[in-house]
Motif scaffolding. Structure first.
Motif, PDB file in Angstrom:
ATOM      1  N   ALA A 409       0.953  -1.253   0.015  1.00  0.00           N
ATOM      2  CA  ALA A 409       0.101  -0.009  -0.087  1.00  0.00           C
ATOM      3  C   ALA A 409       0.810   1.305  -0.129  1.00  0.00           C
ATOM      4  O   ALA A 409       0.307   2.458   0.063  1.00  0.00           O
ATOM      5  CB  ALA A 409      -0.794   0.146   1.138  1.00  0.00           C
ATOM      6  N   ARG A 418      -3.851  -1.422  -2.628  1.00  0.00           N
ATOM      7  CA  ARG A 418      -3.983  -0.230  -1.768  1.00  0.00           C
ATOM      8  C   ARG A 418      -5.623   0.477  -1.813  1.00  0.00           C
ATOM      9  O   ARG A 418      -5.684   1.016  -0.569  1.00  0.00           O
ATOM     10  CB  ARG A 418      -3.273   0.885  -2.376  1.00  0.00           C
ATOM     11  CG  ARG A 418      -3.398   2.466  -1.436  1.00  0.00           C
ATOM     12  CD  ARG A 418      -2.527   3.390  -2.383  1.00  0.00           C
ATOM     13  NE  ARG A 418      -2.317   4.724  -1.864  1.00  0.00           N
ATOM     14  CZ  ARG A 418      -1.610   5.371  -1.024  1.00  0.00           C
ATOM     15  NH1 ARG A 418      -0.303   4.716  -1.002  1.00  0.00           N
ATOM     16  NH2 ARG A 418      -1.713   6.591  -0.601  1.00  0.00           N
ATOM     17  N   MET A 421      -7.873  -2.205   1.521  1.00  0.00           N
ATOM     18  CA  MET A 421      -7.027  -2.481   2.409  1.00  0.00           C
ATOM     19  C   MET A 421      -7.666  -3.553   3.563  1.00  0.00           C
ATOM     20  O   MET A 421      -6.968  -4.234   4.058  1.00  0.00           O
ATOM     21  CB  MET A 421      -6.575  -1.144   3.173  1.00  0.00           C
ATOM     22  CG  MET A 421      -5.600  -0.258   2.454  1.00  0.00           C
ATOM     23  SD  MET A 421      -4.051  -1.051   2.121  1.00  0.00           S
ATOM     24  CE  MET A 421      -3.670  -1.293   3.828  1.00  0.00           C
ATOM     25  N   ARG A 424      -7.182  -6.616   2.171  1.00  0.00           N
ATOM     26  CA  ARG A 424      -5.761  -7.156   2.327  1.00  0.00           C
ATOM     27  C   ARG A 424      -5.373  -7.561   3.973  1.00  0.00           C
ATOM     28  O   ARG A 424      -4.783  -8.529   4.066  1.00  0.00           O
ATOM     29  CB  ARG A 424      -5.133  -5.967   2.067  1.00  0.00           C
ATOM     30  CG  ARG A 424      -3.686  -6.140   1.933  1.00  0.00           C
ATOM     31  CD  ARG A 424      -2.523  -4.966   1.613  1.00  0.00           C
ATOM     32  NE  ARG A 424      -2.155  -4.133   2.737  1.00  0.00           N
ATOM     33  CZ  ARG A 424      -1.016  -4.159   2.903  1.00  0.00           C
ATOM     34  NH1 ARG A 424       0.126  -3.956   1.986  1.00  0.00           N
ATOM     35  NH2 ARG A 424      -0.394  -3.604   4.177  1.00  0.00           N
ATOM     36  N   ASP A 489      -4.839   3.598   6.463  1.00  0.00           N
ATOM     37  CA  ASP A 489      -5.950   2.945   6.044  1.00  0.00           C
ATOM     38  C   ASP A 489      -7.158   3.616   6.285  1.00  0.00           C
ATOM     39  O   ASP A 489      -7.095   4.480   7.308  1.00  0.00           O
ATOM     40  CB  ASP A 489      -5.891   1.412   6.100  1.00  0.00           C
ATOM     41  CG  ASP A 489      -6.359   0.929   7.623  1.00  0.00           C
ATOM     42  OD1 ASP A 489      -6.789   1.913   8.308  1.00  0.00           O
ATOM     43  OD2 ASP A 489      -6.009  -0.255   7.726  1.00  0.00           O
TER      44      ASP A 489
END
Length: 580
Positions: A409, A418, A421, A424, A489
């Motif tokens: 990211a 990115r 998030m 992720r 984030d």
């Protein structure tokens, strides 16, 4: 060309106003014909034949509107070049003549002329990939062969483990049809093979004209110790001034397999071109043909097979049309997907496991606010990923997660993870909670190489490595997109990704691919990673190397107070380049 041999001129079924000359294959030299009594010296390549349209003909094979659209762009560039030439004349005759301005205008003029030439090349050069074969996926008990013919026929494959024995001990696969409906392409699956065994095969057709032979070696038994190597990369753009010369080096490296992570064609660069033409241009390159006749290969698509930064899902007409051609030329060579109508898949090479993710088909739009409902993989693919991680936790030493877009990211790359998030962090947390070691991330699409450690908290010791390498041959980009500021984030969590290496076109090369050498026959499995760098005029050479062991990939213990996806912290700060 006039000849007294027993050749014949036949209509090309794929293009109007073109003919093919079929002359019997008269010797055993690979890739050439011995033809007598020819008026001019001609070399016929068996792998691909090239058809070029007449610039004076308006009957363009990809449609009249396509030709006029490309020609209009060309004439606009031509008009701009005339304006630049007029500026040359005025600058030279002006009493306030400036060398700086003159050089600047001259460079612009050269660039416009170059673009005009490139556009003309893409308009009138559309190779027809006729009568060619390639190897596709291989595993411990099966393989796929891809074929394209010059007309309707039934293709067959005979195979054996005995060199030179094409009769008594050969087995045959069921025939496949090649016709206009699939652009004369097909994939033949060979099953029930023995692991770690060399096979000899022959491809033939009814009617004739297809007569190929080659070899492949099946992979070792799943979960067995291995010492293997592979190359990976993405982003291939054909040009008229140089070919895919780097593929010749892949043959010299004798790798076990190749991974191609997307952007195999660019239909949206320098004017839209039809998907069929784009694949023909790539598949006509002799180095591209040769490498994938010798190395098992596995593919996934990315955005430029559709259009730049595509995030509209599978329901659009453009997606369906784009994937129709991707399936014909690439998708049918892959292992069967884990989802009946999907493209993501997994495969094993001994006790090294690969999960190739589809990061396009199921993703939600980038602009949607991040959160638990926003997904890049889709619910079903993510569930398959988690099940695959658990299945290979103990059985496989290394688990390769393959993504067509960067996982880190810390680059300003909204087309990558990115923008997703939350999902992720779900993947990182799953690996931590289940203490799954040996996970490595293979990514691409940034158009420069970068090696990063993926962490969820500042206290994390680096354990999850990402190896992002591209382009194979496309426009190199600057690494200015690296975000030097702390990145948070959408929940305010500090993202602690760090970089071990970042390079860009200023390095003097611009093109890169990744190489892994993995050895699991020793107690603490080890791997060596290399980045190879090159440009259009140099051979690939080692640009960067890293050696690590399995013990370096053991995840940090999961901490529910830190590894969270629902923090409400909104702390922010910035740091400028001078302070850094």
């Amino acid at each position: 060309v006039s000849t007294q041999s027993t050749g014949s001129i036949v209509e090309n079924p794929t293009r109007e106003n073109h003919t093919h000359i079929h002359i019997p294959y008269t010797n055993n030299e690979y890739g050439r014909l011995s033809v007598c009594d020819i008026k001019e010296c001609v070399c016929f390549k068996m792998e691909a034949t090239i058809a070029v349209a007449s610039p004076l003909s308006y009957n363009h094979p990809y449609g009249t509107w396509y030709m006029f659209g490309m020609m209009s762009q060309f004439f606009l560039l031509l008009l701009f070049s005339v304006i630049c030439f007029f500026l040359f004349y005025r600058l030279v005759s002006c009493r306030f003549f400036s060398y700086v301005v003159f050089i600047a205008v001259f460079l612009v003029f050269c660039w416009v002329v170059f673009l005009s030439g490139f556009m003309l090349w893409r308009l009138f050069y559309f190779p027809v990939v006729d009568n060619v074969w390639q190897l596709g996926m291989v595993d411990h008990h099966s393989a796929k062969l891809w074929i394209r013919s010059s007309g309707d026929k039934q293709a067959h494959v005979r195979y054996t483990t005995e060199a030179g024995d094409y009769t008594s001990s050969m087995e045959s696969s069921p025939p496949v049809a090649l016709d206009r409906n699939n652009d004369w392409t097909a994939s033949i699956a060979i099953k029930n093979l023995q692991p770690n065994t060399k096979y000899y095969f022959e491809i033939y057709s009814v009617p004739s004209y297809l007569d190929f032979n080659g070899t492949f070696t099946t992979f070792p038994e799943p979960y067995s110790p291995v010492n293997m190597s592979f190359n990976f990369g993405s982003c291939i753009e054909p040009t008229f001034w140089f070919d895919f010369h780097f593929f010749r080096y892949w043959l010299q490296q004798n790798v076990s397999l190749a991974l191609l992570l997307g952007d195999t064609i660019y239909t949206d660069l320098f004017g839209d071109i039809p998907h069929q033409q784009a694949y023909h241009q790539v598949f006509s390159d002799p180095n591209f043909i040769s490498i994938f006749q010798n190395i098992p290969n596995f593919w996934i698509y990315d955005d430029h097979e559709i259009y730049n930064d595509y995030d509209q899902g599978p329901a659009t007409d453009y997606f369906r049309e784009s994937m129709k051609y991707w399936e014909r030329y690439i998708g049918i060579k892959n292992p069967d997907s884990m989802k009946s109508d999907g493209y993501y898949f997994s495969f094993d090479y001994g006790n090294i496991a690969f999960f190739v993710m589809d990061t396009r088909m199921y993703r939600m739009e980038q602009k949607i606010e991040d959160g638990p409902d926003k997904t890049l993989l889709g619910k079903e693919q993510k569930q398959h990923l988690f099940e695959w991680l658990l299945k290979h936790k103990e059985k496989s030493v290394f688990k390769m997660l393959v993504s067509s877009v960067p996982f880190t990211a810390k680059i300003d790359f909204p087309d990558g993870w990115r923008s997703y998030m939350h999902e992720r962090q779900e993947i990182i947390n799953f690996i931590k909670v289940h203490n799954i070691s040996g996970v490595l991330l293979l990514t691409a699409d940034a158009h420069y190489p970068m090696i990063s450690t993926i962490s969820s908290t500042p206290s994390d010791t680096p354990w999850l490595m990402e190896y992002c390498v591209s382009p194979l041959q496309s426009i190199p980009l600057s690494s200015d997109s690296i975000d030097i500021n702390p990145f948070y984030d959408s929940y305010g969590n500090l993202v602690n990704d760090t970089f071990l290496l970042v390079s860009d076109m200023m390095s003097g090369y611009g093109f890169y691919y990744g190489y892994f050498q993995i050895n699991t026959t020793i107690d603490d499995g080890s791997f060596e990673f290399r980045i190879y760098a090159y440009n259009p005029y140099t051979q690939p050479h080692i640009f960067w190397t890293q050696r690590r062991k399995l013990s370096d990939t053991i995840p940090q213990p999961y901490d529910p107070n830190k590894d969270t996806t629902t923090s409400t912290s909104t702390t922010t700060q910035t740091i400028n380049k001078t302070e850094l």
